[in-house]
Design an enzyme around this catalytic site. Structure first.
Site, PDB file in Angstrom:
ATOM      1  N   SER A   7       0.163 -11.654  11.415  1.00  0.00           N
ATOM      2  CA  SER A   7       0.347 -13.321  11.699  1.00  0.00           C
ATOM      3  C   SER A   7       0.539 -13.745  13.099  1.00  0.00           C
ATOM      4  O   SER A   7       1.694 -13.061  13.558  1.00  0.00           O
ATOM      5  CB  SER A   7       1.455 -13.575  10.670  1.00  0.00           C
ATOM      6  OG  SER A   7       2.130 -15.048  11.215  1.00  0.00           O
ATOM      7  N   HIS A  32      -3.827 -13.671  10.336  1.00  0.00           N
ATOM      8  CA  HIS A  32      -3.377 -14.653   9.609  1.00  0.00           C
ATOM      9  C   HIS A  32      -2.624 -15.803  10.381  1.00  0.00           C
ATOM     10  O   HIS A  32      -1.971 -15.635  11.469  1.00  0.00           O
ATOM     11  CB  HIS A  32      -2.189 -14.027   8.844  1.00  0.00           C
ATOM     12  CG  HIS A  32      -1.418 -14.769   7.993  1.00  0.00           C
ATOM     13  ND1 HIS A  32      -1.945 -14.939   6.406  1.00  0.00           N
ATOM     14  CD2 HIS A  32      -0.172 -15.326   7.595  1.00  0.00           C
ATOM     15  CE1 HIS A  32      -1.165 -15.725   5.711  1.00  0.00           C
ATOM     16  NE2 HIS A  32       0.008 -15.909   6.522  1.00  0.00           N
ATOM     17  N   ASP A  34      -0.716 -19.232  10.196  1.00  0.00           N
ATOM     18  CA  ASP A  34       0.471 -19.918   9.495  1.00  0.00           C
ATOM     19  C   ASP A  34       0.528 -21.431   9.992  1.00  0.00           C
ATOM     20  O   ASP A  34       1.252 -21.655  11.231  1.00  0.00           O
ATOM     21  CB  ASP A  34       1.965 -19.184   9.684  1.00  0.00           C
ATOM     22  CG  ASP A  34       1.914 -17.911   9.001  1.00  0.00           C
ATOM     23  OD1 ASP A  34       1.725 -18.003   7.650  1.00  0.00           O
ATOM     24  OD2 ASP A  34       2.330 -17.078   9.451  1.00  0.00           O
ATOM     25  N   MET A  36       2.187 -24.983   9.386  1.00  0.00           N
ATOM     26  CA  MET A  36       3.464 -25.725   8.867  1.00  0.00           C
ATOM     27  C   MET A  36       3.590 -27.017   9.390  1.00  0.00           C
ATOM     28  O   MET A  36       3.361 -27.613  10.344  1.00  0.00           O
ATOM     29  CB  MET A  36       4.539 -24.961   9.554  1.00  0.00           C
ATOM     30  CG  MET A  36       4.655 -23.444   9.023  1.00  0.00           C
ATOM     31  SD  MET A  36       6.071 -22.497   9.691  1.00  0.00           S
ATOM     32  CE  MET A  36       5.777 -20.921   9.416  1.00  0.00           C
ATOM     33  N   HIS A  65      -2.916 -19.998   6.251  1.00  0.00           N
ATOM     34  CA  HIS A  65      -1.970 -20.045   5.324  1.00  0.00           C
ATOM     35  C   HIS A  65      -1.501 -21.688   5.402  1.00  0.00           C
ATOM     36  O   HIS A  65      -0.812 -21.618   6.284  1.00  0.00           O
ATOM     37  CB  HIS A  65      -1.193 -18.936   5.363  1.00  0.00           C
ATOM     38  CG  HIS A  65       0.373 -19.237   4.592  1.00  0.00           C
ATOM     39  ND1 HIS A  65       1.314 -18.451   4.578  1.00  0.00           N
ATOM     40  CD2 HIS A  65       0.501 -19.992   3.341  1.00  0.00           C
ATOM     41  CE1 HIS A  65       2.001 -18.835   3.667  1.00  0.00           C
ATOM     42  NE2 HIS A  65       1.548 -19.725   2.783  1.00  0.00           N
ATOM     43  N   MET A  67       1.084 -24.261   4.841  1.00  0.00           N
ATOM     44  CA  MET A  67       2.536 -24.595   4.501  1.00  0.00           C
ATOM     45  C   MET A  67       2.595 -25.995   4.594  1.00  0.00           C
ATOM     46  O   MET A  67       3.232 -26.487   5.446  1.00  0.00           O
ATOM     47  CB  MET A  67       3.481 -23.821   5.039  1.00  0.00           C
ATOM     48  CG  MET A  67       3.560 -22.157   4.566  1.00  0.00           C
ATOM     49  SD  MET A  67       4.241 -20.921   5.606  1.00  0.00           S
ATOM     50  CE  MET A  67       3.109 -20.617   6.668  1.00  0.00           C
ATOM     51  N   MET A 136       4.467 -15.030  -1.801  1.00  0.00           N
ATOM     52  CA  MET A 136       5.332 -15.154  -0.637  1.00  0.00           C
ATOM     53  C   MET A 136       6.447 -14.087  -1.080  1.00  0.00           C
ATOM     54  O   MET A 136       7.203 -14.310  -1.964  1.00  0.00           O
ATOM     55  CB  MET A 136       5.895 -16.411  -0.523  1.00  0.00           C
ATOM     56  CG  MET A 136       4.868 -17.512  -0.036  1.00  0.00           C
ATOM     57  SD  MET A 136       4.200 -16.909   1.677  1.00  0.00           S
ATOM     58  CE  MET A 136       5.553 -16.707   2.774  1.00  0.00           C
ATOM     59  N   GLY A 141       8.431 -20.482   6.100  1.00  0.00           N
ATOM     60  CA  GLY A 141       8.792 -21.516   6.997  1.00  0.00           C
ATOM     61  C   GLY A 141       8.891 -20.617   8.491  1.00  0.00           C
ATOM     62  O   GLY A 141       8.893 -21.281   9.442  1.00  0.00           O
ATOM     63  N   PHE A 142       9.522 -19.324   8.439  1.00  0.00           N
ATOM     64  CA  PHE A 142       9.997 -18.599   9.551  1.00  0.00           C
ATOM     65  C   PHE A 142       9.501 -17.168   9.549  1.00  0.00           C
ATOM     66  O   PHE A 142       9.723 -16.545   8.292  1.00  0.00           O
ATOM     67  CB  PHE A 142      11.456 -18.807   9.621  1.00  0.00           C
ATOM     68  CG  PHE A 142      12.138 -20.065   9.808  1.00  0.00           C
ATOM     69  CD1 PHE A 142      11.836 -20.898  10.989  1.00  0.00           C
ATOM     70  CD2 PHE A 142      12.608 -20.695   8.839  1.00  0.00           C
ATOM     71  CE1 PHE A 142      12.481 -22.175  11.017  1.00  0.00           C
ATOM     72  CE2 PHE A 142      12.759 -22.102   8.673  1.00  0.00           C
ATOM     73  CZ  PHE A 142      12.888 -22.825   9.842  1.00  0.00           C
ATOM     74  N   GLY A 144      10.084 -13.110  10.787  1.00  0.00           N
ATOM     75  CA  GLY A 144      11.335 -12.347  10.885  1.00  0.00           C
ATOM     76  C   GLY A 144      12.395 -12.358  10.007  1.00  0.00           C
ATOM     77  O   GLY A 144      13.534 -11.735  10.252  1.00  0.00           O
ATOM     78  N   ASP A 174       3.465 -11.781   1.989  1.00  0.00           N
ATOM     79  CA  ASP A 174       3.787 -12.466   3.302  1.00  0.00           C
ATOM     80  C   ASP A 174       5.295 -12.553   3.554  1.00  0.00           C
ATOM     81  O   ASP A 174       5.796 -13.395   2.702  1.00  0.00           O
ATOM     82  CB  ASP A 174       2.820 -13.623   3.392  1.00  0.00           C
ATOM     83  CG  ASP A 174       2.959 -14.341   4.791  1.00  0.00           C
ATOM     84  OD1 ASP A 174       3.480 -13.913   5.498  1.00  0.00           O
ATOM     85  OD2 ASP A 174       2.577 -15.697   4.810  1.00  0.00           O
ATOM     86  N   GLY A 196       4.143 -10.209  10.815  1.00  0.00           N
ATOM     87  CA  GLY A 196       4.346 -10.760  11.876  1.00  0.00           C
ATOM     88  C   GLY A 196       5.150 -10.150  12.960  1.00  0.00           C
ATOM     89  O   GLY A 196       4.481  -9.287  13.777  1.00  0.00           O
ATOM     90  N   SER A 197       6.413 -10.169  12.648  1.00  0.00           N
ATOM     91  CA  SER A 197       7.343  -9.612  13.703  1.00  0.00           C
ATOM     92  C   SER A 197       6.889  -8.171  13.940  1.00  0.00           C
ATOM     93  O   SER A 197       7.000  -7.614  14.868  1.00  0.00           O
ATOM     94  CB  SER A 197       8.635  -9.877  13.363  1.00  0.00           C
ATOM     95  OG  SER A 197       8.788  -9.776  12.101  1.00  0.00           O
TER      96      SER A 197
END
Ligand code: DX5
Ligand code: ZN
Length: 217
Positions: A7, A32, A34, A36, A65, A67, A136, A141-142, A144, A174, A196-197
């Site tokens: 991501s 991916h 994201d 938002m 994705h 959101m 999910m 939303g975030f 990490g 995710d 992601g992270s």
């Protein structure tokens, strides 16, 4: 078949092109994206200009994705800018069948996403109309955040429902996915792994290899 989808939410945006090139040289096939809107989720990430730039830089499958409230407003434009698949949230759209069909008719893979607190049964009416179900595993939303353990059961339940109907639909997860919990998620029935992270923090190529090693076991 298992797939890894890094991501870019956790990418260094000043180095995005270089980081995409590193991913492009690995055996990863998906990216991916994201999106938002600050309404469906508290945060705002990025949208059309970033998707357009990423498309110019890479041939990876772009897994978008959304959101976003009322994602049906953006399907056409995201497909035009180069999305390969679009995932909409079951909580965010009043015309889900129509929107999924629109994605399909534009040549995209159709995904339906569900938040941790929404009962998994809410996606069951759509499983014959999608290519992927996104469970999910954190509140969206975030990046990490920590994985929410009750989601293992949701993955198992949706995979069982798909098997019962003989459907070969991808189950994506995710949020909060790390090397430490990857095996447990694969065993539960997930086969499309977003991270992601855990990929972008540190050495991207090494992180990807570590994930892929577990995924091919
Ligand atoms: C969260 C996003 C995720 C996020 C995952 O709302 O949908 O795709 O980038 O980030 P990690 O893997 O760091 O939890
Ligand atoms: Zn995501």
């Amino acid at each position: 078949m298992n797939y890894l989808a890094p991501s870019i939410l956790s990418a260094d945006f000043c180095e995005l092109g270089t980081q995409l090139d590193i991913i492009g040289k690995s055996s990863v096939k998906h990216l991916h994206i994201d999106v938002m809107d600050g309404m469906f989720v508290p945060s705002i990430s990025f949208g059309m200009p970033v998707l357009e730039c990423v498309r110019k830089r890479t041939d990876l499958f772009l897994d978008v994705h959304m959101m976003v409230e009322r994602p049906e407003r953006y399907v056409e434009e995201f497909m035009r800018l180069g999305a390969d698949g679009i995932t909409i949230h079951v909580e965010a759209c009043d015309c889900i069948y129509k929107t999924l069909e629109r994605i399909r008719s534009l040549g995209g893979k159709r995904g339906i996403a569900i938040n941790p607190d929404t009962p998994i049964e809410h996606v069951f009416p759509y499983i014959e109309n999608v290519d992927m179900i996104l469970v999910m595993t954190v509140q969206p939303g975030f990046g990490g955040q920590s994985y929410i353990p009750k989601c293992y059961d949701k993955i198992r339940d949706v995979r069982r429902e798909l098997d019962k109907k003989g459907l070969s639909v991808d189950v994506e997860i995710d949020g909060g996915v790390r090397l430490e919990n990857l095996r447990q998620n694969l065993d539960a029935g997930a086969n499309m792994i977003v991270t992601g992270s855990a990929v972008f923090k540190g050495d991207i190529a090494n992180n990807i290899n570590a994930f892929l090693n577990i995924m091919k076991e």
